[in-house]
Design a protein around this motif. Structure first.
Motif: not given
Length: 236
Positions: A34-50
């Motif tokens: 579950a935490r890994d899934q949250a990390v993946q979502t956060a990284n995706l959101l960060m990538a979208a911002a970048e």
């Protein structure tokens, strides 16, 4: 003690230990996932911002910066574009958050809170650090955050953020002279911070845990019942 009673006691103990061990391992595994899934979502959101930042720098800013003498357009600022993009995304996913948290921002909405300032200062104290992550309470819910430093690597940034005298007059007119100045080359002035709630992932993990544990308990009960059924037939 009869053979049947001994069998039931030892079988029940063995099954209970087995189910407990399996449950402990399963619970930890599901919540790590579950935490890994949250990390993946956060990284995706960060990538979208970048990606929004990069697109603005390459394809928007060059076409609009000639208007600076007439009007300052925030849309030419990569940080503004990334923030606005995630704000639009939050209309559908309001629990997600993104902020270009800055110690001395031009736009007051980007000013760091206390915990964000701690993250920025961690980056400033250790410039080699490229990313931080952790968990914190976001209102009543637990959230995972990922942060990356905002460093002044492009000298063109100092055109707007060194002194009010050098900055475009249209920008000073819009934001004033009090904030967003005094930045230096290679200085870490803030952090990109993404926050993702853990609640949904935790609920999924708990639901899956309950389903699997229910199945394990059912299998244990069936094994005990079958053993009791076969036990008399195995006696001489």
């Amino acid at each position: 003690m009869s053979l049947r009673l001994k069998f039931n006691v030892w079988m029940a103990v063995a099954l209970a230990v087995g189910v407990a061990v399996a449950g402990t391992i399963l619970y930890g595994t599901l919540h790590r996932d579950a935490r890994d899934q949250a990390v993946q979502t956060a990284n995706l959101l960060m990538a979208a911002a970048e990606a929004t930042r990069a697109y603005t720098t390459s394809f928007v800013k060059p076409h609009l910066e000639q208007r600076l003498d007439i009007e300052f357009l925030p849309q030419t600022v990569p940080a503004f574009a990334a923030t606005e993009t995630i704000i639009a995304l939050r209309k559908q996913f309001s629990e997600y958050a993104y902020k270009e948290a800055t110690l001395n921002p031009t736009n007051p909405r980007d000013r760091t809170t206390d915990w964000e300032a701690d993250i920025v200062n961690t980056f400033r104290n250790d410039p080699a650090q490229t990313q931080l992550s952790g968990e914190r309470m976001q209102g009543p819910t637990r959230a995972l955050y990922i942060a990356k430093p905002i460093r002044i690597g492009d000298k063109s940034c100092l055109t707007c953020h060194s002194t009010p005298a050098v900055a475009p007059a249209s920008m000073v007119k819009l934001y004033g002279e009090a904030n967003g100045f005094g930045w230096k080359q290679n200085e870490i002035i803030g952090a990109q911070i993404v926050s993702v709630p853990m609640a949904a992932a935790d609920r999924t993990a708990d639901r899956n845990f309950a389903v699997v544990m229910g199945a394990l308990l059912a299998v244990a009960a069936v094994a005990l019942a079958v053993g009791n059924f076969l036990l008399p037939r195995s006696q001489p």
